[in-house]
Scaffold this active site. Sequence first.
Site, PDB file in Angstrom:
ATOM      1  N   TYR A  12      13.831 -12.988 -11.372  1.00  0.00           N
ATOM      2  CA  TYR A  12      14.641 -13.497 -10.256  1.00  0.00           C
ATOM      3  C   TYR A  12      15.210 -14.888 -10.526  1.00  0.00           C
ATOM      4  O   TYR A  12      16.327 -15.181 -10.160  1.00  0.00           O
ATOM      5  CB  TYR A  12      13.803 -13.529  -8.968  1.00  0.00           C
ATOM      6  CG  TYR A  12      13.526 -12.130  -8.469  1.00  0.00           C
ATOM      7  CD1 TYR A  12      14.437 -11.469  -7.649  1.00  0.00           C
ATOM      8  CD2 TYR A  12      12.389 -11.428  -8.870  1.00  0.00           C
ATOM      9  CE1 TYR A  12      14.215 -10.171  -7.215  1.00  0.00           C
ATOM     10  CE2 TYR A  12      12.162 -10.123  -8.444  1.00  0.00           C
ATOM     11  CZ  TYR A  12      13.080  -9.506  -7.624  1.00  0.00           C
ATOM     12  OH  TYR A  12      12.872  -8.210  -7.222  1.00  0.00           O
ATOM     13  N   ARG A  14      13.265   3.767  -9.206  1.00  0.00           N
ATOM     14  CA  ARG A  14      11.893   3.253  -9.343  1.00  0.00           C
ATOM     15  C   ARG A  14      11.300   3.117  -7.939  1.00  0.00           C
ATOM     16  O   ARG A  14      11.838   2.393  -7.105  1.00  0.00           O
ATOM     17  CB  ARG A  14      11.929   1.899 -10.061  1.00  0.00           C
ATOM     18  CG  ARG A  14      10.591   1.240 -10.157  1.00  0.00           C
ATOM     19  CD  ARG A  14      10.626  -0.035 -11.009  1.00  0.00           C
ATOM     20  NE  ARG A  14       9.312  -0.646 -11.010  1.00  0.00           N
ATOM     21  CZ  ARG A  14       8.999  -1.755 -10.354  1.00  0.00           C
ATOM     22  NH1 ARG A  14       9.919  -2.432  -9.679  1.00  0.00           N
ATOM     23  NH2 ARG A  14       7.774  -2.215 -10.380  1.00  0.00           N
ATOM     24  N   GLU A  62      13.188  -5.133 -11.984  1.00  0.00           N
ATOM     25  CA  GLU A  62      13.668  -5.682 -10.706  1.00  0.00           C
ATOM     26  C   GLU A  62      14.556  -6.870 -10.997  1.00  0.00           C
ATOM     27  O   GLU A  62      14.203  -7.719 -11.824  1.00  0.00           O
ATOM     28  CB  GLU A  62      12.514  -6.179  -9.820  1.00  0.00           C
ATOM     29  CG  GLU A  62      11.704  -5.113  -9.164  1.00  0.00           C
ATOM     30  CD  GLU A  62      10.608  -5.701  -8.261  1.00  0.00           C
ATOM     31  OE1 GLU A  62      10.762  -6.842  -7.774  1.00  0.00           O
ATOM     32  OE2 GLU A  62       9.614  -5.001  -8.072  1.00  0.00           O
ATOM     33  N   ASN A 107      10.232  -8.089 -14.187  1.00  0.00           N
ATOM     34  CA  ASN A 107      10.962  -8.422 -12.966  1.00  0.00           C
ATOM     35  C   ASN A 107      11.421  -9.866 -13.089  1.00  0.00           C
ATOM     36  O   ASN A 107      10.593 -10.767 -13.298  1.00  0.00           O
ATOM     37  CB  ASN A 107      10.067  -8.268 -11.732  1.00  0.00           C
ATOM     38  CG  ASN A 107       9.664  -6.822 -11.490  1.00  0.00           C
ATOM     39  OD1 ASN A 107      10.210  -5.905 -12.104  1.00  0.00           O
ATOM     40  ND2 ASN A 107       8.727  -6.608 -10.584  1.00  0.00           N
ATOM     41  N   GLU A 152       3.538  -6.436 -10.999  1.00  0.00           N
ATOM     42  CA  GLU A 152       3.341  -7.877 -10.828  1.00  0.00           C
ATOM     43  C   GLU A 152       1.883  -8.272 -10.563  1.00  0.00           C
ATOM     44  O   GLU A 152       1.545  -8.771  -9.480  1.00  0.00           O
ATOM     45  CB  GLU A 152       4.243  -8.413  -9.708  1.00  0.00           C
ATOM     46  CG  GLU A 152       5.721  -8.130  -9.948  1.00  0.00           C
ATOM     47  CD  GLU A 152       6.642  -8.711  -8.867  1.00  0.00           C
ATOM     48  OE1 GLU A 152       6.127  -9.172  -7.841  1.00  0.00           O
ATOM     49  OE2 GLU A 152       7.860  -8.702  -9.069  1.00  0.00           O
ATOM     50  N   HIS A 187       1.847  -0.871  -6.193  1.00  0.00           N
ATOM     51  CA  HIS A 187       2.752  -1.937  -5.749  1.00  0.00           C
ATOM     52  C   HIS A 187       2.092  -2.589  -4.525  1.00  0.00           C
ATOM     53  O   HIS A 187       2.645  -2.614  -3.433  1.00  0.00           O
ATOM     54  CB  HIS A 187       4.135  -1.382  -5.433  1.00  0.00           C
ATOM     55  CG  HIS A 187       5.231  -2.416  -5.455  1.00  0.00           C
ATOM     56  ND1 HIS A 187       6.331  -2.348  -6.284  1.00  0.00           N
ATOM     57  CD2 HIS A 187       5.392  -3.553  -4.743  1.00  0.00           C
ATOM     58  CE1 HIS A 187       7.122  -3.387  -6.066  1.00  0.00           C
ATOM     59  NE2 HIS A 187       6.573  -4.140  -5.133  1.00  0.00           N
TER      60      HIS A 187
HETATM   61  O1  IFM Z   1      10.164  -7.573  -2.685  1.00  0.00           O
HETATM   62  C1  IFM Z   1       9.548  -8.020  -3.849  1.00  0.00           C
HETATM   63  C2  IFM Z   1       8.947  -6.859  -4.622  1.00  0.00           C
HETATM   64  O2  IFM Z   1       8.047  -6.140  -3.839  1.00  0.00           O
HETATM   65  C3  IFM Z   1       8.212  -7.358  -5.833  1.00  0.00           C
HETATM   66  N1  IFM Z   1       9.046  -8.243  -6.628  1.00  0.00           N
HETATM   67  C4  IFM Z   1       9.768  -9.295  -5.942  1.00  0.00           C
HETATM   68  C5  IFM Z   1      10.524  -8.729  -4.767  1.00  0.00           C
HETATM   69  C6  IFM Z   1      11.299  -9.841  -4.041  1.00  0.00           C
HETATM   70  O3  IFM Z   1      10.431 -10.818  -3.591  1.00  0.00           O
END
Ligand code: IFM
Length: 469
Positions: free
Chosen positions: A301, A84, A353, A299, A173, A128
């Site tokens: 985290y 990606r 992500e 995405n 995002e 992006h």
């Molecule tokens: O690095 C970023 C990415 O560009 C977009 N999503 C979160 C990642 C980590 O912060």
Amino acid sequence: MIRPVPADLTLNFPPDFVWGVATSAFQIEGAAAEDGKGPSIWDDFCRVQGVIADASNGNIACDHYHRWSDDLDLLASLGVGAYRFSVSWPRVRPGGAGAWNPKGLDFYERLVDGLLERGIQPYLTLNHWDLPAELQATGGWGNRDTTQRFVEYALGVDTRLGDRVKAITTHNEPWVIAVLGHKRGVFAPGIKSRAVAMQVAHHLLLSHGMALNALRAQGCKAKLGIVLNLSPMHPATTSAQDLAKTELEDGLLLRWYLDPLFKGRYPTDVLEHLGPDVPLVQHGDMATIATPMDFLGINYYSRSVVSATRPWDVHQSGREVTEMGWEVYPEGLTELLLRVHHDYPVPPIYVTENGGAFKDECINGRVHDPLRTDYIARHIAAVAEAIRQGVPMAGYMVWSLLDNFEWASGYAKRFGIVHVDYATQRRTLKDSALWYRTFLHHQSAQSMHSEPAPTPASETEWNTVALGA
Ligand code: IFM
């Protein structure tokens, strides 16, 4: 020692499940003003004093623009099925409108063909975050005209590459662009206005739907979707105040994007909360935004813990916290995937992500990063659990292939499974990359046999066998 691959980790994934890694143009390419590339809002933002932690910029980054072929070899050595990446809009159409830049388009054509030659599926993202600076001069995403420029850009990229890429993501995002870029002003273009931010969010969603319709009308062959950054919201306590605040934060981060995309309307509680800052919505916009997608990218985290009275101390839970200050909370991914699946009529979902920034040291050509390996392994297990409970998962991609420019944090935070020495541009596979390679090797062996792979005598044996040691 590289962490062993748990014997049961490969079991739940369907044979066509896509395994990949992700990057984005501004974070790795460099060559900021080369071969006709125009400036982006991030090039401009990096010049503002004090906004990037280490005062760095994307001028060189990982020099991927020149090293792309070696980087693709690296990808192939990992055994991933998908990559990606994003196209830099100002590299292919420097002013955002007007003339196209053939050298920029050639670069992405080489990249896409190079991926296909190596048996890796290209997953292309259009936006992006690196909007052409010239478009910001006329209001950027706050200006409704930018939605039309975005459609032109999408069609131009599709004309050149759409026959060879597996998927096209419109935006990465949108919450980050709207809120961090236009409400809090900590990301490009550095605007601080809630009204502008909500208008930007609306224009991003609208341009997504417009692009999907235009691409399909043009006969685009790639699968089409959007990528959202989502986190489950947990109240810090069960007080009525914390519960109400949590519901609102859930509305602002999740429902503000998921409701229009899948239900064709904005959430009423958030509209009420915004009062005069609600965006201008024209007749037909909501139906356009709700244009059906082929996939949804998420995405993930961490979770968010919400308190109405005082800032949440992330260390309070006693869990691991990454270098970004984000709590390691893998079960939140299962919870999120189940929730999205139950609340919305979603198409197949990719985790587009997932990864972590940890303190890395490259010593004698090795980077021991057990925390990152654990992070990835535990989140893959969380995806497996979601599949077991019926969520239509299509793929998982690690963020990121390379250490790179982490936006306002500069180069200090390292997310890569491949270490980059920025002085020499030397790449070193971290232990997490070696682990992922082992895992993928195992996974593909498993997919080739309908029978479950034999259970190894020990986890260490499993790992050494897969590595061919
Ligand atoms: O690095 C970023 C990415 O560009 C977009 N999503 C979160 C990642 C980590 O912060």
